[in-house]
Design an enzyme around this catalytic site. Structure first.
Site, PDB file in Angstrom:
ATOM      1  N   GLY A   1       0.815  -1.208   0.000  1.00 19.22           N
ATOM      2  CA  GLY A   1       0.000   0.000   0.000  1.00 19.22           C
ATOM      3  C   GLY A   1       0.844   1.252   0.000  1.00 19.22           C
TER       4      GLY A   1
ATOM      5  N   THR B   1      -0.245  -0.909   8.959  1.00 20.22           N
ATOM      6  CA  THR B   1      -1.362  -1.803   8.647  1.00 20.22           C
ATOM      7  C   THR B   1      -0.983  -2.789   7.556  1.00 20.22           C
ATOM      8  OG1 THR B   1      -2.268  -0.228   7.036  1.00 20.22           O
ATOM      9  CG2 THR B   1      -3.113  -0.113   9.290  1.00 20.22           C
TER      10      THR B   1
ATOM     11  N   ASN C   1      -2.666  -4.353   4.392  1.00 20.87           N
ATOM     12  CA  ASN C   1      -3.774  -4.003   3.507  1.00 20.87           C
ATOM     13  C   ASN C   1      -4.212  -5.224   2.701  1.00 20.87           C
ATOM     14  OD1 ASN C   1      -3.470  -1.359   4.378  1.00 20.87           O
ATOM     15  ND2 ASN C   1      -2.129  -0.806   2.682  1.00 20.87           N
TER      16      ASN C   1
ATOM     17  N   GLU D   1      -7.795  -2.591   6.088  1.00 16.01           N
ATOM     18  CA  GLU D   1      -6.491  -2.238   6.657  1.00 16.01           C
ATOM     19  C   GLU D   1      -6.441  -2.752   8.094  1.00 16.01           C
ATOM     20  OE1 GLU D   1      -4.879   1.757   4.838  1.00 16.01           O
ATOM     21  OE2 GLU D   1      -6.882   2.080   5.680  1.00 16.01           O
TER      22      GLU D   1
ATOM     23  N   ILE E   1      -2.140  -4.890  13.651  1.00 15.02           N
ATOM     24  CA  ILE E   1      -1.964  -5.951  14.633  1.00 15.02           C
ATOM     25  C   ILE E   1      -1.243  -5.372  15.844  1.00 15.02           C
ATOM     26  CG2 ILE E   1      -0.940  -8.199  15.092  1.00 15.02           C
ATOM     27  CD1 ILE E   1      -1.153  -8.828  12.134  1.00 15.02           C
TER      28      ILE E   1
ATOM     29  N   TYR F   1       4.115  -8.455   4.072  1.00 15.76           N
ATOM     30  CA  TYR F   1       3.848  -8.272   2.651  1.00 15.76           C
ATOM     31  C   TYR F   1       3.845  -9.616   1.919  1.00 15.76           C
ATOM     32  CZ  TYR F   1       4.295  -3.230   3.087  1.00 15.76           C
ATOM     33  OH  TYR F   1       4.102  -1.913   3.440  1.00 15.76           O
TER      34      TYR F   1
ATOM     35  N   ARG G   1     -17.357   1.546  15.156  1.00 15.26           N
ATOM     36  CA  ARG G   1     -17.930   2.823  14.719  1.00 15.26           C
ATOM     37  C   ARG G   1     -17.876   2.895  13.200  1.00 15.26           C
ATOM     38  NH1 ARG G   1     -14.036   6.232  12.788  1.00 15.26           N
ATOM     39  NH2 ARG G   1     -11.884   5.873  13.485  1.00 15.26           N
TER      40      ARG G   1
ATOM     41  N   PHE H   1     -11.861  13.319   9.491  1.00 21.99           N
ATOM     42  CA  PHE H   1     -11.532  14.176  10.623  1.00 21.99           C
ATOM     43  C   PHE H   1     -10.942  15.499  10.153  1.00 21.99           C
ATOM     44  CE2 PHE H   1     -11.701   9.867  12.128  1.00 21.99           C
ATOM     45  CZ  PHE H   1     -12.358   9.980  13.356  1.00 21.99           C
TER      46      PHE H   1
END
Length: 311
Positions: free
Chosen positions: A196, A207, A209, A258, A261, A269, A282, A287
């Protein structure tokens, strides 16, 4: 578990199974009933007959681009392997398969190809050209061909029949625990970790992806997740938090998953993960600043840790 991608040319030790037959999208508790019935039907290896692509995808073509599958082929195979299946017959659904009438399918695929000992299907099973055969048809043809047939009843909890449709509805509304109750396991997204743009690392939340192309999308947003790393040196089980969506802070348009851990520093990868969506936290949001995003990610992670610690 051995996976076979055709019904012809199979070795002798891949024939003669007691098979459960269907699409098994989600491998929910209704499917488990069919599989367990096949396991107990006779003294033979346990096999699953399913189709790839899904017949609905084949017939829709480009006319209906709305993804509906709960599982890709990899995820379905991973789940079936966990259930102790010996042979997965993932048969190509193409023009030849679509053209078989019920008798053709029994003669060419079940008898000549797979040499089945016994076949178990759900009560709502249909097969053959234009869905012209049903469970009763299969019983008649199986008796003539020399294999047994068992019809497994549909099951539910008294309020809803367990079905892929009901599970899709629950996931679309973020009701992961209702989906788990019908599935008998957490809903999972399986696949390879893609390269990513590495924005998560810059934010302090690296993350993994993963693509979600072709899958029915659960509610977009943030989830507490359990992660199984299936390949590579970091193989094992972990906890984390994940974002499923289009990344509105970065003007994304194509949904992806995404996964962050917790307390993990390895390289994933190109490795394959299985990510269980445990709790919807949520909706995704845009933002006012990156700092506001990071503060919300801190809160999301703390909430996910608390939820997963209580399991």
């Amino acid at each position: 578990m051995r996976i076979h991608h055709d019904w012809t040319g199979l070795p002798a030790d891949a024939r003669g199974a007691s098979v459960a037959m269907g699409n098994f999208d989600g491998v929910h508790l209704g499917h488990r009933s069919v599989i367990d019935t096949a396991r107990a039907a006779c003294d033979a290896p346990l096999g699953i007959i399913t189709f790839e692509p899904h017949p609905r995808e084949f017939f829709a073509g480009d006319a209906d681009a709305r993804p509906f599958r709960l599982m890709n082929a990899e995820s379905r195979a991973n789940r079936l392997a966990r259930l102790g299946v010996d042979h997965l017959y993932e048969l190509p659904f193409n023009a030849v398969m679509a053209g078989f009438g019920p008798a053709d399918f029994v003669r060419e695929v079940l008898v000549a190809g797979l040499g089945v000992r016994h076949v178990t299907v759900g009560a709502d099973f249909c097969f053959g050209r234009k869905r012209s055969g049903n469970a009763a048809t299969l019983i008649q043809l199986g008796e003539a061909a020399g294999f047994g047939v068992t019809i497994a009843p549909l099951i539910g909890d008294g309020r809803v029949e367990y079905s892929s449709t009901a599970i899709r509805e629950a996931l679309a509304e973020g009701r992961t625990r209702d989906a788990e109750r019908m599935l008998g396991h957490w809903h999972r997204i399986d696949g390879a970790v893609l390269h990513g743009d590495k924005r998560g690392r810059d934010l302090g939340y690296p993350t993994a992806n993963m693509a979600v192309d072709g899958l029915h999308l659960p509610a977009l947003g943030i989830y507490a997740v359990l992660v199984d790393v299936l390949t590579g040196p970091e193989r094992g089980s972990y906890k984390g938090v994940a974002s499923l969506g289009v990344r509105p802070m970065f003007d994304g348009k194509r949904p992806n998953l995404e996964v962050h851990i917790f307390d993990f520093a390895g390289d994933l990868y190109d490795q394959h993960l299985s990510v269980a969506l445990v709790e919807y936290l949520r909706p995704e949001a845009k933002f006012d600043s990156l700092q506001a995003l990071i503060e919300q990610m801190d809160r999301d992670s703390a909430m996910a840790r608390d939820i997963l610690a209580a399991r």
